[in-house]
Design an enzyme around this catalytic site. Sequence first.
Site, PDB file in Angstrom:
ATOM      1  N   THR A 233      33.061  -8.267  -3.882  1.00  0.00           N
ATOM      2  CA  THR A 233      33.170  -7.673  -2.550  1.00  0.00           C
ATOM      3  C   THR A 233      34.424  -8.194  -1.842  1.00  0.00           C
ATOM      4  O   THR A 233      35.121  -7.438  -1.151  1.00  0.00           O
ATOM      5  CB  THR A 233      31.922  -7.991  -1.711  1.00  0.00           C
TER       6      THR A 233
ATOM      7  N   LYS B 227      14.385 -13.500   8.986  1.00  0.00           N
ATOM      8  CA  LYS B 227      13.529 -14.513   9.606  1.00  0.00           C
ATOM      9  C   LYS B 227      14.133 -14.987  10.929  1.00  0.00           C
ATOM     10  O   LYS B 227      13.418 -15.209  11.910  1.00  0.00           O
ATOM     11  CB  LYS B 227      13.338 -15.706   8.661  1.00  0.00           C
TER      12      LYS B 227
ATOM     13  N   HIS C  94       0.610  27.877  -7.516  1.00  0.00           N
ATOM     14  CA  HIS C  94      -0.297  26.972  -6.802  1.00  0.00           C
ATOM     15  C   HIS C  94      -0.891  25.915  -7.730  1.00  0.00           C
ATOM     16  O   HIS C  94      -2.091  25.651  -7.735  1.00  0.00           O
ATOM     17  CB  HIS C  94      -1.401  27.761  -6.109  1.00  0.00           C
TER      18      HIS C  94
ATOM     19  N   ARG D 278     -13.549  15.402 -22.441  1.00  0.00           N
ATOM     20  CA  ARG D 278     -13.565  16.304 -21.297  1.00  0.00           C
ATOM     21  C   ARG D 278     -12.227  16.203 -20.582  1.00  0.00           C
ATOM     22  O   ARG D 278     -11.668  15.107 -20.483  1.00  0.00           O
ATOM     23  CB  ARG D 278     -14.705  15.892 -20.349  1.00  0.00           C
TER      24      ARG D 278
END
Length: 515
Positions: free
Chosen positions: A35, A136, A273, A511
């Site tokens: 940076t 903080k 849908h 199922r």
Amino acid sequence: MNKYALISVADKTGIETLAMELERMGFTILSTSHTADYLKQFCQKVVLVSDLTGFPEILEGRVKTLHPVIYAGILADRNNPAHAKTLSELKIEHIDVIAVNLYPFASVCWKENATEQEIIENIDIGGPALIRAGAKNYKSVTVLVDPVDYANALELLKQNSILPEKFSSYLAQKAFAKTRDYDAEIAAYFASQGIEESITNELPAQLEFAISLKRKLRYGENPHQNGGFYAKVTSGWELIHGKELSFNNIMDIDSAFRAIRLFGKPTAIIIKHCNPCGIGSDETLAEAYRKAYETDTEAPFGGIVIVNRPLDLETATLINNIFTEIIIAPAFEPGVLEFLKKKKNRRLIRYEFSLLEKPLNPIEIKTLTSGYLAQDWDLVNESTENWKIVTNKQPAPEELEALIYAWKAVSVLKSNAIAIAKKDSVLGLGCGQTSRIDAVQLALWKAKKFGHDLTDSVCASDGFFPFRDCIDTLAKNGISAIIQPGGSKNDAECISACNELNIAMVFTGFRHFKH
């Protein structure tokens, strides 16, 4: 005495303006290597953290800001004389502004072909600690984690060296949300490796699903509801043409993905849908789409079409014959995008088929008014070797092929659900019914309405048949074979009915309800 602004960011959006304005206000810019190199183009002076602390960056950048000089400068209570005395004795100066965002863990994590080492190196350690320290001590320290807040913070700092508490509280909230979400992304990565499941074979003891808002939607299911799309950086699909997707569009798209993943041959599925209204497969995508469309020639209008092969011009032309709101394909052959983009309101989506094999989210979660329900995904991947033929009549090879096809189709319908099919197309669908017989009658009515010959077609039911009335009704309409989970106290009655009516029946033992 210097006043410092510490800037260390992965996302450099807007930091040059932030840094230059802070420098004009008398701040000394403090930064870490990458940076700092960037900011030196814009600022008169940039001090490296390592120069301030007298301790070099080590371990290939894993340790840069973790030093008492940095954290004392951030955490010191400006109104505590003992803290002031300690800083004075140790010659530590205040750090009053922090602009920090974090290594792009999520985008690297879900990137195709990312290595484990690359992912681990993008777990930020110092960044979250800096953010938490600044938040903080929010009454004295300006903590910035989002470029959208830079301009407001600068304007307020120009008026007063300390931000109004309401705004500093807002920044603190965003800061803690940032670290919370970041840790949740990391935890989700490790969860996706199946570590907890392989050790405990149980659902997680705690649900952690803090995921960032990807986009604000115009509204939810209805215009009076707020809506938003939350997702990891890579969701496996992208909108490549058309207007913004709605809440309901995204629900339908997800339903399309859940369905198409089950089919191997060239397949087209039409969704309305969140339910399929047409499914077809063939050697060519065009023929697959014709079969899907012919399932129900009314419902596809305004629907969604998904295919599992690159979309060719012939198929695209067929789809284009009616209004289709969204077209989803893993790729588009040359000329197809240009052809389809002529309708500006249509959405076109490209997706990565390999990412559909297993959901990115480790468990499926449903929101309740009073909590959450969580479950393993129903991947519809049980072995056909465990299926049982329970009738005297054995299904012929073509009937068995059709039963497998119908079983896949019914598994993606809302319960109670029935699918009438042949080996490569669906003829009638009955879904979302409150009784099994209603679902049967709806599927048969749909099939007849659109002129399908039901002779030697098969039926799949997502749940067991509670009574033989469904068998009798199916037999009267030419159904030759049935597939269902089994497990009813009236199974013997249903088997007897099939034997009486010369229908083959298979019990899967599984199922596939979808509530």
